[in-house]
Design a protein around this motif. Structure first.
Motif, PDB file in Angstrom:
ATOM      1  N   HIS A  15       0.796  -1.227   0.000  1.00 20.13           N
ATOM      2  CA  HIS A  15       0.000   0.000   0.000  1.00 20.13           C
ATOM      3  C   HIS A  15       0.829   1.278   0.000  1.00 20.13           C
ATOM      4  CE1 HIS A  15      -3.457  -2.544   0.639  1.00 20.13           C
ATOM      5  NE2 HIS A  15      -2.756  -3.162   1.569  1.00 20.13           N
ATOM      6  N   LYS A  16       2.137   1.151   0.187  1.00 15.41           N
ATOM      7  CA  LYS A  16       3.024   2.320   0.242  1.00 15.41           C
ATOM      8  C   LYS A  16       4.227   2.087  -0.661  1.00 15.41           C
ATOM      9  CE  LYS A  16       1.956   2.878   5.128  1.00 15.41           C
ATOM     10  NZ  LYS A  16       2.512   2.737   6.466  1.00 15.41           N
ATOM     11  N   ARG A  17       4.951   3.162  -0.966  1.00  9.12           N
ATOM     12  CA  ARG A  17       6.145   3.009  -1.801  1.00  9.12           C
ATOM     13  C   ARG A  17       7.173   2.125  -1.098  1.00  9.12           C
ATOM     14  NH1 ARG A  17      11.075   4.895  -3.663  1.00  9.12           N
ATOM     15  NH2 ARG A  17      11.231   4.536  -5.902  1.00  9.12           N
ATOM     16  N   ARG A  18       7.479   2.453   0.147  1.00 12.25           N
ATOM     17  CA  ARG A  18       8.353   1.618   0.968  1.00 12.25           C
ATOM     18  C   ARG A  18       7.512   1.075   2.110  1.00 12.25           C
ATOM     19  NH1 ARG A  18      14.008   5.075   1.453  1.00 12.25           N
ATOM     20  NH2 ARG A  18      14.684   4.746  -0.699  1.00 12.25           N
ATOM     21  N   GLU A  19       7.511  -0.244   2.230  1.00 11.23           N
ATOM     22  CA  GLU A  19       6.652  -0.869   3.232  1.00 11.23           C
ATOM     23  C   GLU A  19       7.270  -2.179   3.708  1.00 11.23           C
ATOM     24  OE1 GLU A  19       1.920  -2.053   3.639  1.00 11.23           O
ATOM     25  OE2 GLU A  19       2.723  -1.458   1.698  1.00 11.23           O
ATOM     26  N   ILE A  20       7.160  -2.432   4.985  1.00 13.09           N
ATOM     27  CA  ILE A  20       7.618  -3.688   5.572  1.00 13.09           C
ATOM     28  C   ILE A  20       6.383  -4.429   6.067  1.00 13.09           C
ATOM     29  CG2 ILE A  20       9.000  -4.770   7.373  1.00 13.09           C
ATOM     30  CD1 ILE A  20      10.761  -2.209   7.316  1.00 13.09           C
ATOM     31  N   ILE A  21       6.190  -5.640   5.563  1.00 13.73           N
ATOM     32  CA  ILE A  21       5.004  -6.428   5.903  1.00 13.73           C
ATOM     33  C   ILE A  21       5.449  -7.738   6.546  1.00 13.73           C
ATOM     34  CG2 ILE A  21       2.947  -7.584   5.003  1.00 13.73           C
ATOM     35  CD1 ILE A  21       3.085  -5.597   2.625  1.00 13.73           C
ATOM     36  N   ALA A  48      12.204  -7.317  -1.529  1.00 13.43           N
ATOM     37  CA  ALA A  48      13.155  -8.226  -0.897  1.00 13.43           C
ATOM     38  C   ALA A  48      12.439  -8.996   0.204  1.00 13.43           C
ATOM     39  CB  ALA A  48      14.332  -7.438  -0.324  1.00 13.43           C
ATOM     40  N   ILE A  49      13.150  -9.962   0.773  1.00 12.76           N
ATOM     41  CA  ILE A  49      12.619 -10.745   1.883  1.00 12.76           C
ATOM     42  C   ILE A  49      13.755 -10.939   2.878  1.00 12.76           C
ATOM     43  CG2 ILE A  49      13.089 -12.982   0.801  1.00 12.76           C
ATOM     44  CD1 ILE A  49      10.342 -13.892   2.009  1.00 12.76           C
ATOM     45  N   THR A  50      13.407 -10.893   4.154  1.00 15.69           N
ATOM     46  CA  THR A  50      14.409 -11.080   5.193  1.00 15.69           C
ATOM     47  C   THR A  50      13.745 -11.646   6.436  1.00 15.69           C
ATOM     48  OG1 THR A  50      16.288 -10.003   6.305  1.00 15.69           O
ATOM     49  CG2 THR A  50      14.225  -8.755   6.212  1.00 15.69           C
ATOM     50  N   ILE A  51      14.549 -12.014   7.404  1.00 14.30           N
ATOM     51  CA  ILE A  51      14.061 -12.475   8.702  1.00 14.30           C
ATOM     52  C   ILE A  51      14.611 -11.522   9.752  1.00 14.30           C
ATOM     53  CG2 ILE A  51      14.175 -14.315  10.427  1.00 14.30           C
ATOM     54  CD1 ILE A  51      14.317 -16.316   8.114  1.00 14.30           C
ATOM     55  N   ASN A  52      13.708 -10.999  10.573  1.00 15.59           N
ATOM     56  CA  ASN A  52      14.119 -10.115  11.650  1.00 15.59           C
ATOM     57  C   ASN A  52      12.949  -9.942  12.603  1.00 15.59           C
ATOM     58  OD1 ASN A  52      15.508  -8.045  13.193  1.00 15.59           O
ATOM     59  ND2 ASN A  52      16.759  -7.745  11.363  1.00 15.59           N
ATOM     60  N   GLU A  53      13.137  -9.153  13.623  1.00 16.80           N
ATOM     61  CA  GLU A  53      12.065  -8.849  14.567  1.00 16.80           C
ATOM     62  C   GLU A  53      11.109  -7.837  13.938  1.00 16.80           C
ATOM     63  OE1 GLU A  53      11.674  -7.270  19.186  1.00 16.80           O
ATOM     64  OE2 GLU A  53      13.649  -7.720  18.347  1.00 16.80           O
ATOM     65  N   TYR A  54       9.833  -7.955  14.243  1.00 12.66           N
ATOM     66  CA  TYR A  54       8.839  -6.994  13.760  1.00 12.66           C
ATOM     67  C   TYR A  54       8.348  -6.203  14.962  1.00 12.66           C
ATOM     68  CZ  TYR A  54       5.099  -5.070  10.895  1.00 12.66           C
ATOM     69  OH  TYR A  54       4.270  -4.211  10.202  1.00 12.66           O
ATOM     70  N   GLU A  55       9.132  -5.217  15.347  1.00 10.31           N
ATOM     71  CA  GLU A  55       8.858  -4.370  16.504  1.00 10.31           C
ATOM     72  C   GLU A  55       8.791  -2.945  15.987  1.00 10.31           C
ATOM     73  OE1 GLU A  55       9.729  -1.521  19.381  1.00 10.31           O
ATOM     74  OE2 GLU A  55      11.349  -2.141  18.059  1.00 10.31           O
ATOM     75  N   PRO A  56       7.798  -2.150  16.385  1.00 10.50           N
ATOM     76  CA  PRO A  56       7.575  -0.826  15.793  1.00 10.50           C
ATOM     77  C   PRO A  56       8.800   0.093  15.745  1.00 10.50           C
ATOM     78  CG  PRO A  56       5.740  -1.386  17.221  1.00 10.50           C
ATOM     79  CD  PRO A  56       6.775  -2.473  17.401  1.00 10.50           C
ATOM     80  N   ASN A  57       9.572   0.147  16.817  1.00  9.10           N
ATOM     81  CA  ASN A  57      10.759   1.014  16.798  1.00  9.10           C
ATOM     82  C   ASN A  57      11.805   0.507  15.818  1.00  9.10           C
ATOM     83  OD1 ASN A  57       9.866   2.913  18.775  1.00  9.10           O
ATOM     84  ND2 ASN A  57      10.268   1.370  20.340  1.00  9.10           N
ATOM     85  N   LEU A  58      11.973  -0.814  15.751  1.00 13.15           N
ATOM     86  CA  LEU A  58      12.927  -1.374  14.795  1.00 13.15           C
ATOM     87  C   LEU A  58      12.459  -1.139  13.362  1.00 13.15           C
ATOM     88  CD1 LEU A  58      15.517  -2.945  14.282  1.00 13.15           C
ATOM     89  CD2 LEU A  58      14.164  -5.050  14.409  1.00 13.15           C
ATOM     90  N   ILE A  59      11.162  -1.250  13.117  1.00  8.96           N
ATOM     91  CA  ILE A  59      10.628  -1.004  11.779  1.00  8.96           C
ATOM     92  C   ILE A  59      10.892   0.446  11.379  1.00  8.96           C
ATOM     93  CG2 ILE A  59       8.512  -0.940  10.378  1.00  8.96           C
ATOM     94  CD1 ILE A  59       9.693  -3.802  11.113  1.00  8.96           C
ATOM     95  N   GLU A  60      10.689   1.375  12.305  1.00  8.93           N
ATOM     96  CA  GLU A  60      11.008   2.777  12.023  1.00  8.93           C
ATOM     97  C   GLU A  60      12.497   2.954  11.747  1.00  8.93           C
ATOM     98  OE1 GLU A  60      10.701   7.122  14.193  1.00  8.93           O
ATOM     99  OE2 GLU A  60       9.288   5.553  14.783  1.00  8.93           O
ATOM    100  N   ASP A  61      13.329   2.231  12.495  1.00 11.03           N
ATOM    101  CA  ASP A  61      14.777   2.273  12.240  1.00 11.03           C
ATOM    102  C   ASP A  61      15.101   1.769  10.837  1.00 11.03           C
ATOM    103  OD1 ASP A  61      15.309   3.304  14.776  1.00 11.03           O
ATOM    104  OD2 ASP A  61      15.720   1.317  15.643  1.00 11.03           O
ATOM    105  N   PHE A  62      14.405   0.712  10.408  1.00 13.68           N
ATOM    106  CA  PHE A  62      14.599   0.205   9.040  1.00 13.68           C
ATOM    107  C   PHE A  62      14.275   1.291   8.016  1.00 13.68           C
ATOM    108  CE2 PHE A  62      14.548  -4.373  10.273  1.00 13.68           C
ATOM    109  CZ  PHE A  62      15.587  -4.806   9.465  1.00 13.68           C
ATOM    110  N   TYR A  63      13.117   1.947   8.179  1.00 11.52           N
ATOM    111  CA  TYR A  63      12.745   3.005   7.231  1.00 11.52           C
ATOM    112  C   TYR A  63      13.786   4.120   7.211  1.00 11.52           C
ATOM    113  CZ  TYR A  63       8.093   0.938   6.631  1.00 11.52           C
ATOM    114  OH  TYR A  63       7.044   0.098   6.322  1.00 11.52           O
TER     115      TYR A  63
END
Length: 133
Positions: A15-21, A48-63
């Motif tokens: 739904h977004k240009r850059r998105e982590i699902i 892409a595809i990866t394995i990591n934690e799905y935690e809101p602060n970490l997701i923001e860090d990814f962005y």
């Protein structure tokens, strides 16, 4: 006895240009083997595809990381063609495939590990190829 390999294609919409699902539960729903290995492949050059934690602060860090290493407003040469060079470059850095062991019909992930689909050029409908080995 030789195990029969099973190939499946699942689709997701971004739904977004850059998105982590987080697609962990979707992958779990499509396990068709008791024990073996799941191979997941993304047949797109801007995801892409990866394995990591799905935690809101970490997701923001990814962005924030995405923007620091591949800013969308940089004058990439490929942008003369279709304005998504950053998406291609990020996808190549993270990779298009992963392997996950399966035991007793469940993914053998660590406590905090999740399967993450990374969209860099959305929104779009995307495919994920799952092969049971």
């Amino acid at each position: 006895m030789m195990n029969k390999q099973i190939k499946m294609i699942i689709k997701i919409k971004t739904h977004k240009r850059r998105e982590i699902i987080d697609i962990t539960d979707l992958v779990r729903e499509n396990i068709k083997i008791r024990d073996g290995i799941l191979f997941l492949f993304i047949p797109h050059t801007t995801t892409a595809i990866t394995i990591n934690e799905y935690e809101p602060n970490l997701i923001e860090d990814f962005y924030n990381l995405f923007e620091r290493i591949m800013p969308t407003d940089y004058p990439y040469k490929h942008n003369l063609i279709d304005n998504n060079a950053d998406a291609h470059l990020l996808a190549s850095l993270f990779g298009h495939s992963i392997f996950i062991p399966v035991e007793n019909n469940d993914l053998q992930l660590g406590t905090w590990q999740r399967v993450l689909f990374l969209e860099f050029d959305g929104p779009r409908e995307r495919k994920i190829i799952i092969k049971h080995l």
